[in-house]
Scaffold this active site. Structure first.
Site, PDB file in Angstrom:
ATOM      1  N   ASP A 159     -19.801  -2.630  -1.050  1.00  0.00           N
ATOM      2  CA  ASP A 159     -19.503  -3.491  -2.199  1.00  0.00           C
ATOM      3  C   ASP A 159     -20.551  -4.607  -2.228  1.00  0.00           C
ATOM      4  O   ASP A 159     -21.399  -4.714  -1.347  1.00  0.00           O
ATOM      5  CB  ASP A 159     -18.074  -4.053  -2.101  1.00  0.00           C
ATOM      6  CG  ASP A 159     -17.901  -5.004  -0.931  1.00  0.00           C
ATOM      7  OD1 ASP A 159     -18.443  -4.700   0.165  1.00  0.00           O
ATOM      8  OD2 ASP A 159     -17.252  -6.059  -1.079  1.00  0.00           O
TER       9      ASP A 159
ATOM     10  N   HIS B  38     -20.106   5.486   1.263  1.00  0.00           N
ATOM     11  CA  HIS B  38     -19.454   4.661   0.231  1.00  0.00           C
ATOM     12  C   HIS B  38     -20.303   3.399   0.102  1.00  0.00           C
ATOM     13  O   HIS B  38     -20.028   2.379   0.735  1.00  0.00           O
ATOM     14  CB  HIS B  38     -18.019   4.339   0.671  1.00  0.00           C
ATOM     15  CG  HIS B  38     -17.243   3.555  -0.350  1.00  0.00           C
ATOM     16  ND1 HIS B  38     -16.538   4.154  -1.368  1.00  0.00           N
ATOM     17  CD2 HIS B  38     -17.048   2.234  -0.511  1.00  0.00           C
ATOM     18  CE1 HIS B  38     -15.945   3.238  -2.108  1.00  0.00           C
ATOM     19  NE2 HIS B  38     -16.240   2.047  -1.609  1.00  0.00           N
TER      20      HIS B  38
ATOM     21  N   ASP C 202     -17.603  12.624   5.291  1.00  0.00           N
ATOM     22  CA  ASP C 202     -18.875  12.207   4.693  1.00  0.00           C
ATOM     23  C   ASP C 202     -18.770  12.393   3.191  1.00  0.00           C
ATOM     24  O   ASP C 202     -19.410  13.269   2.597  1.00  0.00           O
ATOM     25  CB  ASP C 202     -20.031  13.024   5.285  1.00  0.00           C
ATOM     26  CG  ASP C 202     -21.376  12.549   4.738  1.00  0.00           C
ATOM     27  OD1 ASP C 202     -21.422  11.466   4.111  1.00  0.00           O
ATOM     28  OD2 ASP C 202     -22.381  13.268   4.927  1.00  0.00           O
TER      29      ASP C 202
ATOM     30  N   GLU D 269     -17.778   3.900   4.600  1.00  0.00           N
ATOM     31  CA  GLU D 269     -18.496   2.764   4.032  1.00  0.00           C
ATOM     32  C   GLU D 269     -19.547   2.308   5.053  1.00  0.00           C
ATOM     33  O   GLU D 269     -19.615   2.830   6.172  1.00  0.00           O
ATOM     34  CB  GLU D 269     -17.538   1.606   3.686  1.00  0.00           C
ATOM     35  CG  GLU D 269     -18.213   0.570   2.794  1.00  0.00           C
ATOM     36  CD  GLU D 269     -17.255  -0.402   2.093  1.00  0.00           C
ATOM     37  OE1 GLU D 269     -16.033  -0.265   2.200  1.00  0.00           O
ATOM     38  OE2 GLU D 269     -17.788  -1.311   1.423  1.00  0.00           O
TER      39      GLU D 269
HETATM   40  O1  G3I Z   1      -6.523  -4.519  14.957  1.00  0.00           O
HETATM   41  C1  G3I Z   1      -5.606  -3.510  14.565  1.00  0.00           C
HETATM   42  C2  G3I Z   1      -5.181  -2.700  15.741  1.00  0.00           C
HETATM   43  O2  G3I Z   1      -4.490  -3.516  16.645  1.00  0.00           O
HETATM   44  C3  G3I Z   1      -4.311  -1.543  15.264  1.00  0.00           C
HETATM   45  O3  G3I Z   1      -4.007  -0.703  16.337  1.00  0.00           O
HETATM   46  C4  G3I Z   1      -5.052  -0.747  14.202  1.00  0.00           C
HETATM   47  C5  G3I Z   1      -4.252   0.359  13.593  1.00  0.00           C
HETATM   48  O4  G3I Z   1      -4.826   0.788  12.359  1.00  0.00           O
HETATM   49  O5  G3I Z   1      -5.420  -1.593  13.178  1.00  0.00           O
HETATM   50  C6  G3I Z   1      -6.279  -2.628  13.552  1.00  0.00           C
HETATM   51  O6  G3I Z   1      -6.555  -3.365  12.404  1.00  0.00           O
HETATM   52  C7  G3I Z   1      -7.437  -2.787  11.487  1.00  0.00           C
HETATM   53  C8  G3I Z   1      -8.560  -3.781  11.315  1.00  0.00           C
HETATM   54  O7  G3I Z   1      -9.400  -3.362  10.295  1.00  0.00           O
HETATM   55  C9  G3I Z   1      -9.350  -3.914  12.620  1.00  0.00           C
HETATM   56  O8  G3I Z   1     -10.479  -4.670  12.484  1.00  0.00           O
HETATM   57  C10 G3I Z   1      -6.741  -2.497  10.189  1.00  0.00           C
HETATM   58  O9  G3I Z   1      -5.836  -1.423  10.380  1.00  0.00           O
HETATM   59  C11 G3I Z   1      -7.735  -2.135   9.135  1.00  0.00           C
HETATM   60  O10 G3I Z   1      -7.092  -1.995   7.877  1.00  0.00           O
HETATM   61  C12 G3I Z   1      -8.805  -3.191   9.035  1.00  0.00           C
HETATM   62  O11 G3I Z   1      -9.829  -2.736   8.227  1.00  0.00           O
HETATM   63  C13 G3I Z   1     -10.723  -3.680   7.689  1.00  0.00           C
HETATM   64  C14 G3I Z   1     -10.869  -3.374   6.208  1.00  0.00           C
HETATM   65  O12 G3I Z   1     -11.857  -4.207   5.646  1.00  0.00           O
HETATM   66  C15 G3I Z   1      -9.581  -3.546   5.440  1.00  0.00           C
HETATM   67  O13 G3I Z   1      -9.138  -4.840   5.523  1.00  0.00           O
HETATM   68  C16 G3I Z   1     -12.058  -3.512   8.387  1.00  0.00           C
HETATM   69  O14 G3I Z   1     -11.979  -3.960   9.729  1.00  0.00           O
HETATM   70  C17 G3I Z   1     -13.135  -4.292   7.669  1.00  0.00           C
HETATM   71  O15 G3I Z   1     -14.364  -3.962   8.224  1.00  0.00           O
HETATM   72  C18 G3I Z   1     -13.134  -3.940   6.194  1.00  0.00           C
HETATM   73  O16 G3I Z   1     -14.048  -4.725   5.549  1.00  0.00           O
HETATM   74  C19 G3I Z   1     -14.419  -4.329   4.235  1.00  0.00           C
HETATM   75  C20 G3I Z   1     -14.260  -5.561   3.369  1.00  0.00           C
HETATM   76  O17 G3I Z   1     -12.897  -5.866   3.271  1.00  0.00           O
HETATM   77  C21 G3I Z   1     -14.901  -5.389   1.994  1.00  0.00           C
HETATM   78  N1  G3I Z   1     -16.259  -4.943   2.141  1.00  0.00           N
HETATM   79  C22 G3I Z   1     -16.389  -3.719   2.856  1.00  0.00           C
HETATM   80  C23 G3I Z   1     -15.850  -3.822   4.254  1.00  0.00           C
HETATM   81  C24 G3I Z   1     -15.984  -2.527   5.030  1.00  0.00           C
HETATM   82  O18 G3I Z   1     -15.115  -1.522   4.654  1.00  0.00           O
HETATM   83  O1  9MR Z   2     -15.321  -0.148  -2.666  1.00  0.00           O
HETATM   84  C1  9MR Z   2     -14.367  -0.938  -2.004  1.00  0.00           C
HETATM   85  C2  9MR Z   2     -14.794  -1.129  -0.559  1.00  0.00           C
HETATM   86  O2  9MR Z   2     -16.003  -1.843  -0.504  1.00  0.00           O
HETATM   87  C3  9MR Z   2     -13.710  -1.804   0.240  1.00  0.00           C
HETATM   88  O3  9MR Z   2     -14.013  -1.808   1.606  1.00  0.00           O
HETATM   89  C4  9MR Z   2     -12.386  -1.070   0.030  1.00  0.00           C
HETATM   90  C5  9MR Z   2     -11.245  -1.743   0.756  1.00  0.00           C
HETATM   91  O4  9MR Z   2     -11.071  -3.039   0.341  1.00  0.00           O
HETATM   92  O5  9MR Z   2     -12.073  -0.984  -1.331  1.00  0.00           O
HETATM   93  C6  9MR Z   2     -13.030  -0.285  -2.085  1.00  0.00           C
HETATM   94  O6  9MR Z   2     -12.650  -0.285  -3.415  1.00  0.00           O
HETATM   95  C7  9MR Z   2     -11.625   0.638  -3.721  1.00  0.00           C
HETATM   96  C8  9MR Z   2     -10.345  -0.103  -4.024  1.00  0.00           C
HETATM   97  O7  9MR Z   2      -9.893  -0.788  -2.893  1.00  0.00           O
HETATM   98  C9  9MR Z   2      -9.301   0.858  -4.518  1.00  0.00           C
HETATM   99  N1  9MR Z   2      -9.797   1.620  -5.655  1.00  0.00           N
HETATM  100  C10 9MR Z   2     -10.993   2.381  -5.352  1.00  0.00           C
HETATM  101  C11 9MR Z   2     -12.107   1.474  -4.905  1.00  0.00           C
HETATM  102  C12 9MR Z   2     -13.330   2.291  -4.513  1.00  0.00           C
HETATM  103  O8  9MR Z   2     -14.004   2.766  -5.589  1.00  0.00           O
END
Ligand code: G3I
Ligand code: 9MR
Ligand code: ZN
Length: 541
Positions: free
Chosen positions: A155, A469, A514, A523
């Site tokens: 994103d 992604h 993938d 992503e």
């Molecule tokens: O820490 C817990 C762990 O204790 C547990 O066992 C496990 C089970 O799923 O979950 C762990 O937490 C996870 C956490 O990441 C760990 O860092 C959550 O489930 C998981 O939903 C969370 O995901 C994060 C995601 O955003 C959703 O919030 C990712 O770390 C984080 O890298 C990702 O970041 C996104 C940004 O929001 C938007 N831009 C892209 C980026 C990458 O996808």
């Molecule tokens: O593209 C978004 C990605 O960068 C984020 O990590 C992710 C979780 O926050 O969300 C993606 O966007 C999706 C949205 O959450 C749900 N609708 C589909 C989007 C992807 O095209």
């Protein structure tokens, strides 16, 4: 060799140095294997794998074959008696040089607010993006310059805390392994008085200055549109209003820390810049001091971009105190650090939310002479204990890495690289090279020695990720994805619709697709690339 071959032998698809331990992981029944020189077909080594073991995270029965005896530079593949084959890989003096350059170049591709020209971006060139001012949330009349920095990921959001982690990894890599950064990447600024890695980090630091609220020193949590744009929208076509989200304690702590770290690193090249960084760090620390009760960030209701919520806010303060102490030597930061060090939060983690490990590393890097002896001893022993645990877990794992089944979470490849970083910190503080051997095993996993036989870095290895992604890679009409990007990797939580529909019942380490729709496994982000740069740099010294 039988007519029907299948890729059941996984190894580092880039290859190995002549002197490195070389171990491939086999699935299937064949125990006898040979190493074949690619060009001539000559068998240069024959061996036998060890006994099979059931590997929990991958759900596979695996055995491993050691071919360390192959030391002559060249290009090879492995074959097993049951028709299994491996990727073609090389044995060479610098197998990871291009990888490091590519992983660093990725930050150029993530740049925001500037045109990426064909001279540097090749077919992935695009026009300048996100050049408009941003609206400060809650103050609709206030618009500020928000231009620059790196996009976070697939994103186009720009998030202060994750940006600080990415810069910290790169600066620490440079601090510990400066000789690995001798070659230009190149980037447009190459040759301007400091190594390219520092020039590239300035792009993000310059943007982080803009994220600091002038009147308070607090740091806005992020700069994003209200919601994510469509997946095929190029950055320059993403024209929705940009918003500064409110100041958060985690962003402020992380930026205080990374600015203090930057002040130290840039001092040798640019005094004025170092002063500016230190000033920002001190201002941010001031905000932390005057907001002792500030908690974790949550998205304002109208903003749905990445939250990066993190309710544990003491580790960011701990890291900030450690870096400010290391840079200034001032007693007040030492007092703050020692007090924070007594509190129970993780001290050896290096995530985007768990910053304790950075604080610990900064305090240990400062050296024992000026440290509180007891705290220094406890932290050093703690770090080595943690690293020893990773060694044990890796020794039991079928693919030689420290991840347990439950560690295959969103961004598991960051876990893989962060742990390799911690192992390398253990090597640094103990002088024991076996930690580095284990760290290298983690790099082998990233480059293909995994149950999917995939290289998680776009453009590197013979079976790299092809459909990340990543909005520019989806929208640019170029077949190949932007190169040098580290994909998130397997997430057993099946956190997006695509994997929820296609991967039910898969073992943890195989919960990866993938496919461009799978944002929870495929992503890419700056802070998944950055620890990979650190780890790779260790092996390019
Ligand atoms: O820490 C817990 C762990 O204790 C547990 O066992 C496990 C089970 O799923 O979950 C762990 O937490 C996870 C956490 O990441 C760990 O860092 C959550 O489930 C998981 O939903 C969370 O995901 C994060 C995601 O955003 C959703 O919030 C990712 O770390 C984080 O890298 C990702 O970041 C996104 C940004 O929001 C938007 N831009 C892209 C980026 C990458 O996808
Ligand atoms: O593209 C978004 C990605 O960068 C984020 O990590 C992710 C979780 O926050 O969300 C993606 O966007 C999706 C949205 O959450 C749900 N609708 C589909 C989007 C992807 O095209
Ligand atoms: Zn942009």
């Amino acid at each position: 060799m039988s007519q029907s071959t299948s890729r059941t032998i996984a190894l580092n698809q880039l290859g190995y140095t002549p002197e490195a331990a070389k171990v491939a992981v086999f699935r299937g029944e064949g125990r006898e294997f040979r190493v074949v020189e690619e060009e001539s077909g000559t068998v240069v080594f024959s061996g036998r794998t060890d006994s099979p073991k059931q590997d929990l995270p991958s759900g596979a029965s695996v055995h491993s074959g050691d071919f360390s005896a192959v030391t002559a530079p060249g290009r090879y593949r492995l074959e097993s008696e049951d028709g299994g084959v491996s990727a073609v890989f090389s044995v060479s003096g610098k197998p990871y040089h291009d990888l490091q350059q590519g992983l660093l170049k990725a930050f150029y591709f993530y740049r925001c607010g500037v045109e990426l020209t064909e001279a540097y971006a090749g077919p992935w060139a695009h026009k300048a993006c996100h050049t408009a001012e941003g609206i400060v949330h809650g103050q609709p009349e206030l618009r500020l310059d928000s231009c620059g920095g790196w996009h976070d990921a697939g994103d186009y959001g720009k998030y202060s805390g994750p940006g600080a982690k990415a810069v910290a990894d790169l600066l620490l890599a440079y601090e510990l392994y400066p000789s690995a950064f001798a070659a230009p990447i190149p980037i447009p600024e190459s040759g301007q008085g400091m190594p390219d890695v520092l020039l590239e980090c300035k792009v993000e630091l310059d943007w982080l200055f803009k994220m600091q609220e002038a009147s308070t020193g607090g740091v806005y949590h992020k700069l994003t549109t209200l919601s994510f744009p469509g997946l095929d929208v190029m950055p320059e076509d993403d024209m929705a209003e940009l918003y500064f989200s409110p100041v958060s304690a985690t962003a402020t702590g992380n930026v205080a820390a990374v600015m203090a770290l930057a002040a130290r690193i840039y001092r040798a090249f640019d005094q004025a810049y170092a002063d500016k960084c230190l000033e920002a760090a001190v201002q941010a620390w001031g905000w932390l001091e005057s907001h002792p009760e500030a908690g974790g960030f949550t998205n304002p209701p109208e903003i749905s971009t990445g939250e990066y919520g993190d309710g544990e806010v003491r580790d960011e303060r701990y890291w900030a105190a450690a870096e400010l102490l290391r840079t200034t030597g001032e007693e007040k930061y030492h007092r703050a650090f020692l007090e924070l060090a007594t509190l129970p939060f993780p001290k050896y983690e290096l995530g985007w939310g768990d910053m304790g490990g950075y604080g610990t590393i900064a305090y240990l890097l400062r050296g024992e002479a000026t440290a509180d002896k007891e705290t220094y001893g406890t932290l050093k022993a703690g770090l080595l204990t943690e690293a020893d645990k990773l060694l044990r877990q890796s020794a039991e794992d079928g693919y030689g890495i420290s991840l347990l089944e439950e560690d295959y979470i969103w961004g598991s490849n960051m876990v893989v690289m962060n742990r390799a970083m911690l192992l390398l910190a253990a090597e640094h503080f103990s002088g024991e090279e076996h930690y580095a051997v284990c760290a290298l095993d983690h790099l082998h996993y990233l480059l293909g020695r995994n149950v999917l036989d995939i290289s998680y870095v776009t453009g590197f290895g013979d079976r790299p990720v092809m459909h990340p992604h990543h909005r520019p890679s989806v929208g640019d009409g170029v077949d190949l994805p932007v190169p040098g990007l580290v994909a998130g990797g397997p997430d057993r939580g099946l956190h997006d619709d695509y994997v929820a529909q296609h991967l039910q019942g898969r073992p943890a380490a195989a919960c990866f697709a993938d496919h461009e729709d799978s944002y929870s496994t495929n992503e890419v982000t700056i802070y998944w690339n950055s620890p990979a740069v650190f780890v790779t740099a260790r092996f390019n010294r």
